[in-house]
Design an enzyme around this catalytic site. Sequence first.
Site, PDB file in Angstrom:
ATOM      1  N   LEU A  39       0.834  -1.193   0.000  1.00 27.64           N
ATOM      2  CA  LEU A  39       0.000   0.000   0.000  1.00 27.64           C
ATOM      3  C   LEU A  39       0.878   1.256   0.000  1.00 27.64           C
ATOM      4  CD1 LEU A  39      -2.551  -1.374   2.611  1.00 27.64           C
ATOM      5  CD2 LEU A  39      -2.840  -1.282   0.123  1.00 27.64           C
TER       6      LEU A  39
ATOM      7  N   THR B 113       6.126   0.426   2.684  1.00 28.26           N
ATOM      8  CA  THR B 113       7.142   1.166   3.418  1.00 28.26           C
ATOM      9  C   THR B 113       6.468   1.981   4.513  1.00 28.26           C
ATOM     10  OG1 THR B 113       8.601   1.306   1.493  1.00 28.26           O
ATOM     11  CG2 THR B 113       9.002   2.871   3.275  1.00 28.26           C
TER      12      THR B 113
ATOM     13  N   LYS C 162      14.789   0.075   5.273  1.00 28.23           N
ATOM     14  CA  LYS C 162      14.219   0.673   4.053  1.00 28.23           C
ATOM     15  C   LYS C 162      14.203   2.195   4.143  1.00 28.23           C
ATOM     16  CE  LYS C 162      12.079   1.154   0.143  1.00 28.23           C
ATOM     17  NZ  LYS C 162      10.726   0.650  -0.123  1.00 28.23           N
TER      18      LYS C 162
ATOM     19  N   LYS D 116       6.643  11.114   1.432  1.00 30.19           N
ATOM     20  CA  LYS D 116       6.161  10.267   2.521  1.00 30.19           C
ATOM     21  C   LYS D 116       7.313   9.597   3.260  1.00 30.19           C
ATOM     22  CE  LYS D 116       5.150   6.163   1.812  1.00 30.19           C
ATOM     23  NZ  LYS D 116       5.763   4.806   1.968  1.00 30.19           N
TER      24      LYS D 116
END
Length: 288
Positions: free
Chosen positions: A64, A91, A168, A236
């Site tokens: 997502l 993430t 990540k 983001k």
Amino acid sequence: MRIAFLGLGRMGVRMAAHLPPAGHQLVVWNRTPGRAGELLAAGASEAGSVRAAVDGAAAVVLMLFGPDSVREVLDDVLTAGAGTLVVNATTVGPGDARAFGAACRDAGLRYVDAPVAGTLAPAAQGTLGVFAGASQDDYTAAEPLLHLWGAPEKVRLVGDVGAGSALKLCVNQGLGVMAAGLGESLRLGRDLGLDRTLLLDVLGMASYGWLLGQKRPMLEADDYSDTTFSVDLMVKDLDLAVRAAGDDLAVTRASLGQARRAVAAGHSGEDYAAITGHIADEGEAGSH
């Protein structure tokens, strides 16, 4: 296995495509309908809701936009049967990953924090990197799935739940800082009267070799429409990195500001190389 795959964005649809050829029964769900065409042609079915998708699934994969998107569907994911394996490739921040993992465990589910590294071509080829945070038992259960979209040497258990997301964020933080830094290098060269091609040649042999190897054609064409990783996703992830840090990340915060300026200039869905181009060319008309 019956596998529910939630999220058919640019990456998700390519990752999910590896499941039917491996013999799995694939059920997909996406917030915006109409993106499952190729998967349906390959034998997948499309569910009208998250609850319908996860009903009877042995594993649920989430790909997502970010942590808020996961929170919106999590209650429905938790209705899956006891022992269902939840693989979250979204993430998110490490704190979010631990909270999602705890919620799954409380509901009797297993959870693997498994964000991926790479873009569209590796996703289609099954050569992504996968940073898994999980218990050894849950990782072992998830590993056959992870190897469907991850290269053998790039799928690894990096620690407990939350460790995958932490790693990540470090990867994407580096990309965001490089994109902003390259933009400022190009802008500095412009202001100092250097030829852009000469500057790109030299920077490509020096500090920005990898990034220019990926993005130089976009910068030269001033066209960022062939998106592999979008500016809004970079915003983001940089925001997640800043929020997750124990100390202020001044350079990351500045890079986040530049990425937000690129969004405000209309580059939201374009490739993150647009951050570089926007910084490099900002104010150009007024500088001569």
